[in-house]
Design a protein around this motif. Structure first.
Motif, PDB file in Angstrom:
ATOM      1  N   SER A 142       3.594  41.043 -22.467  1.00  0.00           N
ATOM      2  CA  SER A 142       4.543  41.460 -21.436  1.00  0.00           C
ATOM      3  C   SER A 142       4.188  40.887 -20.066  1.00  0.00           C
ATOM      4  O   SER A 142       4.174  41.611 -19.072  1.00  0.00           O
ATOM      5  CB  SER A 142       4.597  42.994 -21.364  1.00  0.00           C
ATOM      6  OG  SER A 142       3.289  43.516 -21.174  1.00  0.00           O
ATOM      7  N   GLN A 194      10.762  34.487 -19.007  1.00  0.00           N
ATOM      8  CA  GLN A 194      11.722  33.523 -19.541  1.00  0.00           C
ATOM      9  C   GLN A 194      13.115  34.033 -19.216  1.00  0.00           C
ATOM     10  O   GLN A 194      13.498  35.138 -19.611  1.00  0.00           O
ATOM     11  CB  GLN A 194      11.533  33.378 -21.047  1.00  0.00           C
ATOM     12  CG  GLN A 194      12.296  32.225 -21.655  1.00  0.00           C
ATOM     13  CD  GLN A 194      11.896  31.983 -23.099  1.00  0.00           C
ATOM     14  OE1 GLN A 194      10.825  32.397 -23.521  1.00  0.00           O
ATOM     15  NE2 GLN A 194      12.767  31.336 -23.848  1.00  0.00           N
ATOM     16  N   PRO A 195      13.917  33.270 -18.477  1.00  0.00           N
ATOM     17  CA  PRO A 195      15.187  33.787 -17.941  1.00  0.00           C
ATOM     18  C   PRO A 195      16.173  34.286 -18.986  1.00  0.00           C
ATOM     19  O   PRO A 195      16.894  35.241 -18.745  1.00  0.00           O
ATOM     20  CB  PRO A 195      15.753  32.569 -17.194  1.00  0.00           C
ATOM     21  CG  PRO A 195      14.578  31.704 -16.912  1.00  0.00           C
ATOM     22  CD  PRO A 195      13.639  31.909 -18.059  1.00  0.00           C
ATOM     23  N   ASP A 196      16.235  33.642 -20.155  1.00  0.00           N
ATOM     24  CA  ASP A 196      17.278  33.998 -21.120  1.00  0.00           C
ATOM     25  C   ASP A 196      16.892  35.144 -22.037  1.00  0.00           C
ATOM     26  O   ASP A 196      17.588  35.443 -23.000  1.00  0.00           O
ATOM     27  CB  ASP A 196      17.678  32.786 -21.958  1.00  0.00           C
ATOM     28  CG  ASP A 196      16.496  32.174 -22.696  1.00  0.00           C
ATOM     29  OD1 ASP A 196      15.365  32.626 -22.462  1.00  0.00           O
ATOM     30  OD2 ASP A 196      16.714  31.245 -23.500  1.00  0.00           O
ATOM     31  N   THR A 197      15.765  35.813 -21.775  1.00  0.00           N
ATOM     32  CA  THR A 197      15.386  36.974 -22.576  1.00  0.00           C
ATOM     33  C   THR A 197      15.972  38.236 -21.951  1.00  0.00           C
ATOM     34  O   THR A 197      16.134  38.320 -20.738  1.00  0.00           O
ATOM     35  CB  THR A 197      13.852  37.108 -22.678  1.00  0.00           C
ATOM     36  OG1 THR A 197      13.290  37.150 -21.349  1.00  0.00           O
ATOM     37  CG2 THR A 197      13.256  35.930 -23.428  1.00  0.00           C
ATOM     38  N   ARG A 198      16.273  39.211 -22.782  1.00  0.00           N
ATOM     39  CA  ARG A 198      16.841  40.486 -22.304  1.00  0.00           C
ATOM     40  C   ARG A 198      16.041  41.641 -22.867  1.00  0.00           C
ATOM     41  O   ARG A 198      16.066  41.864 -24.073  1.00  0.00           O
ATOM     42  CB  ARG A 198      18.307  40.608 -22.726  1.00  0.00           C
ATOM     43  CG  ARG A 198      19.223  39.576 -22.061  1.00  0.00           C
ATOM     44  CD  ARG A 198      19.350  39.829 -20.565  1.00  0.00           C
ATOM     45  NE  ARG A 198      20.236  38.844 -19.942  1.00  0.00           N
ATOM     46  CZ  ARG A 198      19.842  37.698 -19.431  1.00  0.00           C
ATOM     47  NH1 ARG A 198      18.557  37.372 -19.477  1.00  0.00           N
ATOM     48  NH2 ARG A 198      20.704  36.874 -18.858  1.00  0.00           N
ATOM     49  N   PRO A 199      15.325  42.391 -22.023  1.00  0.00           N
ATOM     50  CA  PRO A 199      15.109  42.116 -20.603  1.00  0.00           C
ATOM     51  C   PRO A 199      14.194  40.919 -20.404  1.00  0.00           C
ATOM     52  O   PRO A 199      13.453  40.558 -21.324  1.00  0.00           O
ATOM     53  CB  PRO A 199      14.438  43.417 -20.106  1.00  0.00           C
ATOM     54  CG  PRO A 199      13.712  43.926 -21.304  1.00  0.00           C
ATOM     55  CD  PRO A 199      14.584  43.598 -22.478  1.00  0.00           C
ATOM     56  N   PRO A 200      14.216  40.287 -19.223  1.00  0.00           N
ATOM     57  CA  PRO A 200      13.384  39.107 -18.980  1.00  0.00           C
ATOM     58  C   PRO A 200      11.906  39.412 -19.227  1.00  0.00           C
ATOM     59  O   PRO A 200      11.370  40.402 -18.739  1.00  0.00           O
ATOM     60  CB  PRO A 200      13.640  38.788 -17.500  1.00  0.00           C
ATOM     61  CG  PRO A 200      14.979  39.381 -17.218  1.00  0.00           C
ATOM     62  CD  PRO A 200      15.052  40.618 -18.060  1.00  0.00           C
ATOM     63  N   SER A 201      11.262  38.583 -20.038  1.00  0.00           N
ATOM     64  CA  SER A 201       9.855  38.790 -20.354  1.00  0.00           C
ATOM     65  C   SER A 201       9.251  37.477 -20.818  1.00  0.00           C
ATOM     66  O   SER A 201       9.938  36.459 -20.929  1.00  0.00           O
ATOM     67  CB  SER A 201       9.692  39.863 -21.441  1.00  0.00           C
ATOM     68  OG  SER A 201       8.332  40.181 -21.627  1.00  0.00           O
TER      69      SER A 201
END
Length: 328
Positions: free
Chosen positions: A268, A290-297
């Motif tokens: 995390s 990493q921008p395209d992760t949800r939530p960003p991680s």
């Protein structure tokens, strides 16, 4: 209405203060190597070289000092299966990369593959390679820690674990292995005989292990809140990390060359530096998400300490970062 607003503002200030207090030191440098993300990311011991693989690109070798790509090694196998594990040898000469069911060994000096081998013992969960590029160990989902000497063809199945093996580390000369698994045990063992030298028992699944390059210490952490540094070969506890989070799972760990510090990374984004003798935290940072992760991680796949004392991190965001403590 006003008391409620003041209460909300107070909570916001408190949370902001806690966030600021959590991070110590600052980012010193950043390398955006694979901004689209990486499936594996390993660093050399001194933090100079990075070996990355991603779904979109082949395996690449990067020089962080000169900030340039040294080599594109290509896909690991003909089917371009994703590389999920990689490790650079202590002397920076060789590397191992692995998909779920095969592994390759690379001579980094010549940017050449030494061969591709398939495994039918289960799914590969972790891998490590020695300085000569011939002795290696695999953590298997079948409960085996599999030691292989590619030079002689010798294969040793370490069967002490009773469940999945999650993490392995190998000494630079390939003579010793530290393995940890879901059976709540980490074993330090001899690769010649398979004999157990130390058995470190935990209350939860062992998630991460690391060896000091000169064999002074072992680091073993579980899936809860226990992360301990052990003296080798005595097996005596040196220190326990002074963790302030409710749960701390480590995705990577590495001792400094002199054995005085330990760098760690989490799934995390957290990067931390610890004093080996006391277990006190002496640096903590948050890697870029990493921008395209949800939530960003982002998973901190590897950490290293460079010759100047900076902590280097490499993450699933495809980004390497260098960190300074407040004292630097």
């Amino acid at each position: 209405m006003m008391p409620k607003i003041r209460h909300i503002v107070g909570i916001f200030i408190l949370l902001s203060g806690l966030t600021g207090c959590w991070q110590s030191g600052k980012e010193a440098q950043r390398w955006s190597i694979h901004p689209e993300g990486a499936t594996s990311f390993s660093l050399s011991r001194d933090g100079r070289f990075a070996l990355l693989a991603s779904d979109e690109t082949d395996i690449v070798l990067w020089d962080l000092v000169t900030n340039q790509q040294l080599a594109e090694l290509g896909p690991q196998d003909p089917n371009a299966n994703p590389v999920v594990v990689s490790h650079i040898s202590d002397n920076k000469r060789y590397a191992i990369t692995a998909t779920a069911q095969n592994f390759a060994v690379w001579d980094l000096a010549w940017s050449q593959s030494q061969g591709l081998w398939s495994i039918s013992d289960g799914i590969i969960r972790d891998a490590a390679i020695s300085n000569n590029g011939e002795k290696l160990v695999l953590a298997m989902s079948s409960g085996k820690a599999l030691f292989i000497d590619l030079g002689t063809g010798r294969r040793l199945e370490f069967l002490a674990h009773r469940d999945k093996v999650n993490a392995v580390a190998i000494s630079p000369n390939g003579a010793y292995v530290l393995s940890g698994g879901n059976d709540h045990h980490a074993y330090f063992w001899d690769t010649e005989s398979g004999q157990i030298i130390n058995d470190f028992a935990y209350d939860q699944r062992v998630k991460q292990v690391a060896l000091h390059r000169e064999g002074q210490y072992a680091f073993v952490s579980d899936g809860g809140n226990r992360a301990v540094i052990w003296a080798l070969p005595s097996g005596e506890k040196v220190s326990e990390l002074d963790i302030f989070a409710r749960q701390a799972i480590y995705a990577s760990a590495r001792f400094s060359d002199d054995g005085r510090q330990l760098a760690t990374g989490t799934p995390s984004q957290r990067v931390e530096l610890w004093d080996v003798q006391s277990g006190e935290n002496i640096g903590r940072w948050q890697a870029l998400a990493q921008p395209d992760t949800r939530p960003p991680s982002a998973v901190v796949y590897d950490v290293a300490i460079d010759p100047t004392g900076r902590v280097i991190s490499g993450t699933s965001a495809g980004i390497a970062q260098a960190w300074l403590t407040d004292a630097q």
